[in-house]
Write a protein that holds these residues in place. Structure first.
Motif, PDB file in Angstrom:
ATOM      1  N   LEU A 193       0.491  -1.036  -0.036  1.00  0.00           N
ATOM      2  CA  LEU A 193      -0.010  -0.574   0.173  1.00  0.00           C
ATOM      3  C   LEU A 193       1.226   1.020   0.218  1.00  0.00           C
ATOM      4  O   LEU A 193       0.782   2.208  -0.304  1.00  0.00           O
ATOM      5  N   LEU A 194       2.456   1.218   0.785  1.00  0.00           N
ATOM      6  CA  LEU A 194       2.488   2.368   0.751  1.00  0.00           C
ATOM      7  C   LEU A 194       3.907   2.576  -0.188  1.00  0.00           C
ATOM      8  O   LEU A 194       3.633   3.515  -1.181  1.00  0.00           O
ATOM      9  N   LEU A 195       3.697   1.190  -0.920  1.00  0.00           N
ATOM     10  CA  LEU A 195       4.518   1.143  -2.046  1.00  0.00           C
ATOM     11  C   LEU A 195       3.507   2.330  -3.782  1.00  0.00           C
ATOM     12  O   LEU A 195       4.143   3.225  -4.670  1.00  0.00           O
ATOM     13  N   VAL A 196       2.203   1.484  -3.531  1.00  0.00           N
ATOM     14  CA  VAL A 196       1.768   2.530  -4.492  1.00  0.00           C
ATOM     15  C   VAL A 196       1.297   4.131  -3.998  1.00  0.00           C
ATOM     16  O   VAL A 196       1.201   4.611  -4.851  1.00  0.00           O
ATOM     17  N   ALA A 207       3.880  -4.366  -8.822  1.00  0.00           N
ATOM     18  CA  ALA A 207       4.765  -4.676  -8.211  1.00  0.00           C
ATOM     19  C   ALA A 207       4.349  -4.886  -6.638  1.00  0.00           C
ATOM     20  O   ALA A 207       3.852  -5.597  -5.902  1.00  0.00           O
ATOM     21  N   ALA A 208       3.851  -4.276  -6.346  1.00  0.00           N
ATOM     22  CA  ALA A 208       3.185  -3.560  -5.480  1.00  0.00           C
ATOM     23  C   ALA A 208       1.615  -4.330  -5.708  1.00  0.00           C
ATOM     24  O   ALA A 208       1.619  -5.208  -4.464  1.00  0.00           O
ATOM     25  N   ALA A 209       1.028  -4.930  -6.452  1.00  0.00           N
ATOM     26  CA  ALA A 209       0.171  -5.100  -6.850  1.00  0.00           C
ATOM     27  C   ALA A 209       0.160  -7.142  -6.243  1.00  0.00           C
ATOM     28  O   ALA A 209      -0.432  -7.666  -6.479  1.00  0.00           O
ATOM     29  N   VAL A 210       1.816  -7.655  -6.966  1.00  0.00           N
ATOM     30  CA  VAL A 210       2.177  -9.053  -6.289  1.00  0.00           C
ATOM     31  C   VAL A 210       2.405  -8.504  -5.335  1.00  0.00           C
ATOM     32  O   VAL A 210       1.408  -9.855  -4.925  1.00  0.00           O
ATOM     33  N   LEU A 211       3.015  -7.880  -4.968  1.00  0.00           N
ATOM     34  CA  LEU A 211       3.062  -8.162  -3.325  1.00  0.00           C
ATOM     35  C   LEU A 211       1.309  -8.480  -2.750  1.00  0.00           C
ATOM     36  O   LEU A 211       1.437  -9.084  -1.613  1.00  0.00           O
ATOM     37  N   GLY A 266      -4.145  14.845   2.421  1.00  0.00           N
ATOM     38  CA  GLY A 266      -4.230  15.831   1.287  1.00  0.00           C
ATOM     39  C   GLY A 266      -5.648  14.880   0.505  1.00  0.00           C
ATOM     40  O   GLY A 266      -6.260  15.905   0.330  1.00  0.00           O
ATOM     41  N   GLY A 267      -5.641  14.090   0.891  1.00  0.00           N
ATOM     42  CA  GLY A 267      -7.318  13.708   0.779  1.00  0.00           C
ATOM     43  C   GLY A 267      -7.665  12.939   0.021  1.00  0.00           C
ATOM     44  O   GLY A 267      -8.270  12.787  -1.419  1.00  0.00           O
ATOM     45  N   THR A 268      -6.122  12.589  -1.519  1.00  0.00           N
ATOM     46  CA  THR A 268      -5.969  12.319  -3.088  1.00  0.00           C
ATOM     47  C   THR A 268      -6.176  10.303  -2.225  1.00  0.00           C
ATOM     48  O   THR A 268      -6.116  10.015  -2.047  1.00  0.00           O
ATOM     49  N   ALA A 269      -6.274  10.098  -3.939  1.00  0.00           N
ATOM     50  CA  ALA A 269      -6.659   8.006  -3.484  1.00  0.00           C
ATOM     51  C   ALA A 269      -4.858   7.841  -3.208  1.00  0.00           C
ATOM     52  O   ALA A 269      -5.127   6.631  -2.749  1.00  0.00           O
ATOM     53  N   ARG A 270      -4.025   8.887  -4.145  1.00  0.00           N
ATOM     54  CA  ARG A 270      -3.021   8.994  -2.710  1.00  0.00           C
ATOM     55  C   ARG A 270      -2.624   8.745  -1.518  1.00  0.00           C
ATOM     56  O   ARG A 270      -1.783   8.006  -0.915  1.00  0.00           O
ATOM     57  N   ALA A 275      -2.700   6.062   3.710  1.00  0.00           N
ATOM     58  CA  ALA A 275      -3.218   6.208   5.257  1.00  0.00           C
ATOM     59  C   ALA A 275      -3.959   4.470   5.828  1.00  0.00           C
ATOM     60  O   ALA A 275      -3.882   3.548   6.708  1.00  0.00           O
ATOM     61  N   ALA A 276      -4.108   4.314   4.515  1.00  0.00           N
ATOM     62  CA  ALA A 276      -4.244   2.707   4.766  1.00  0.00           C
ATOM     63  C   ALA A 276      -2.987   1.858   5.153  1.00  0.00           C
ATOM     64  O   ALA A 276      -2.604   0.676   5.765  1.00  0.00           O
ATOM     65  N   GLY A 277      -2.019   2.079   4.051  1.00  0.00           N
ATOM     66  CA  GLY A 277      -0.781   1.394   4.611  1.00  0.00           C
ATOM     67  C   GLY A 277       0.089   1.830   5.810  1.00  0.00           C
ATOM     68  O   GLY A 277       0.402   0.518   6.131  1.00  0.00           O
ATOM     69  N   ILE A 278      -0.345   2.902   6.719  1.00  0.00           N
ATOM     70  CA  ILE A 278       0.400   2.811   8.164  1.00  0.00           C
ATOM     71  C   ILE A 278      -1.258   2.480   8.844  1.00  0.00           C
ATOM     72  O   ILE A 278      -0.255   1.545  10.038  1.00  0.00           O
ATOM     73  N   GLY A 279      -2.466   2.586   8.701  1.00  0.00           N
ATOM     74  CA  GLY A 279      -2.878   0.939   8.909  1.00  0.00           C
ATOM     75  C   GLY A 279      -2.647  -0.167   9.372  1.00  0.00           C
ATOM     76  O   GLY A 279      -2.882  -0.716  10.405  1.00  0.00           O
ATOM     77  N   MET A 280      -2.456  -0.784   8.117  1.00  0.00           N
ATOM     78  CA  MET A 280      -2.497  -1.999   8.087  1.00  0.00           C
ATOM     79  C   MET A 280      -0.692  -2.775   8.817  1.00  0.00           C
ATOM     80  O   MET A 280      -0.574  -3.147   9.558  1.00  0.00           O
ATOM     81  N   LEU A 281       0.184  -1.627   8.794  1.00  0.00           N
ATOM     82  CA  LEU A 281       1.541  -1.049   9.657  1.00  0.00           C
ATOM     83  C   LEU A 281       0.884  -1.286  10.899  1.00  0.00           C
ATOM     84  O   LEU A 281       1.692  -2.375  11.532  1.00  0.00           O
ATOM     85  N   ILE A 282       0.061  -0.804  11.841  1.00  0.00           N
ATOM     86  CA  ILE A 282      -0.106  -0.422  13.389  1.00  0.00           C
ATOM     87  C   ILE A 282      -0.614  -1.997  13.376  1.00  0.00           C
ATOM     88  O   ILE A 282      -0.325  -2.130  14.376  1.00  0.00           O
ATOM     89  N   LEU A 283      -1.502  -2.626  12.484  1.00  0.00           N
ATOM     90  CA  LEU A 283      -2.138  -3.980  12.858  1.00  0.00           C
ATOM     91  C   LEU A 283      -1.488  -4.906  13.171  1.00  0.00           C
ATOM     92  O   LEU A 283      -1.451  -5.447  13.911  1.00  0.00           O
ATOM     93  N   ALA A 284       0.107  -4.657  11.807  1.00  0.00           N
ATOM     94  CA  ALA A 284       1.003  -5.544  12.088  1.00  0.00           C
ATOM     95  C   ALA A 284       1.850  -5.549  13.464  1.00  0.00           C
ATOM     96  O   ALA A 284       2.539  -6.841  13.568  1.00  0.00           O
ATOM     97  N   ALA A 285       1.792  -4.521  13.853  1.00  0.00           N
ATOM     98  CA  ALA A 285       2.782  -3.917  15.004  1.00  0.00           C
ATOM     99  C   ALA A 285       2.106  -5.071  16.558  1.00  0.00           C
ATOM    100  O   ALA A 285       1.800  -5.250  17.335  1.00  0.00           O
ATOM    101  N   LEU A 286       0.153  -5.319  16.319  1.00  0.00           N
ATOM    102  CA  LEU A 286      -0.329  -5.440  17.359  1.00  0.00           C
ATOM    103  C   LEU A 286      -1.001  -6.501  16.979  1.00  0.00           C
ATOM    104  O   LEU A 286      -0.652  -7.373  18.011  1.00  0.00           O
TER     105      LEU A 286
END
Length: 306
Positions: A193-196, A207-211, A266-270, A275-286
């Protein structure tokens, strides 16, 4: 010719697929154990991916050559499936045998455990962040000028393709990673998600889609396997239902969770991918620091019991 009929039909299909998914996982959990359970759950995931590809091809051909509504004729494939299930579905465990087998296999108390509740809650947020990839990739490609709808379709189809090898190898991956599987796959998807979010070219998006596809196709069937191992056989269907239900609810709540967070960046798709990438990494930590999968359960799951 009626939109209301489409809504009603979709509602019925949703109920049917939901019950079928829960029952499939429940049957696998009751008839298999140890590493075999994870392997069979992976086979099921691979077959789901193959089925989705077949359905997509057939429905697309029907809609393209005839009328759009003929795409729904693909559901006639349910007839041979029903025949196969009626003939071959095993029912070799009696309630007494099932209880005795469960008592020997999994030393867990009856009902939903605290670990199981925590696990399904994490599944809710995981699905919310995972769905951000599928729901925002088209908008991202459009806003950045990297591709059109056809490119978006190619990226999306990678999930189905990667689901096949990921499902077939799930047993081996589960044996290697054990209780570390959930946070490992969360890290992989978070990185994707962060790569995208920083991608400026299509190769990086692919590459991000494969991961992401590898993490997604490995994490989802594994989640069902793990949650069934946290409860006794009588509670398996409840645990699977809660996991799948909260996962679906998480997908529904993706805009409500990810969009407000993306406005910070910024509210864009990027920004949504960031935001989703950061959220997923927080879940990984949990998953890593407060792992709901105990060492005993992981050992039981990765054993060679049949």
């Amino acid at each position: 010719s009626s939109l209301i009929i489409l809504y009603i039909a979709s509602f019925i299909i949703g109920i049917g697929s939901g019950v079928a998914n829960v029952m499939s996982a429940t049957l696998i959990s009751q008839h298999f154990s140890g590493i075999t359970k994870g392997a069979v759950m992976g086979y099921q995931s691979a077959c789901l991916s193959i089925g989705c590809m077949i359905m997509s091809v057939i429905s697309g051909q029907l809609a393209g050559h005839f009328a759009w509504y003929t795409a729904f004729l693909t559901y006639l494939l349910a007839i041979p499936v029903l025949i196969v299930v009626f003939i071959f579905l095993p029912s070799d465990l009696s309630p007494e045998e099932e209880t005795d087998a469960q008592a020997e296999e999994a030393p867990v108390k009856s009902g939903m455990t605290g670990r199981a509740w925590y696990f399904v809650i994490l599944s809710f947020f995981s699905s919310a962040f995972m769905n951000a990839f599928m729901s925002n990739i088209s908008m991202f490609l459009s806003q950045t000028g990297l591709g059109d709808a056809s490119v978006s379709g190619t990226v999306s189809s990678m999930f189905l393709l990667l689901g096949i090898p990921a499902g077939l190898l799930l047993g081996k991956v589960t044996r290697i990673l054990g209780r570390n599987l959930m946070w490992s796959m969360s890290v992989l998807m978070g990185a994707a998600l962060l790569l995208v979010s920083v991608s400026g070219s299509l190769p990086l998006v692919y590459a991000a889609a494969v991961l992401f596809g590898i993490g997604y196709a490995t994490r989802n069937p594994s989640a069902i396997t793990f949650v069934t191992n946290m409860v006794d056989n009588k509670t398996v269907s409840v645990a699977v239902s809660l996991n799948q239900g909260l996962s679906a609810l998480g997908m529904f709540c993706t805009p409500m969770i990810v969009n407000p967070l993306s406005k910070i960046f910024g509210g864009t798709a990027r920004a949504s991918f960031l935001a989703a990438g950061i959220g997923m990494l927080i879940l990984a930590a949990l998953y890593m620091l407060t792992n709901p999968i105990s060492r005993e359960q992981a050992k039981l799951l990765t054993s060679d019991q049949k």
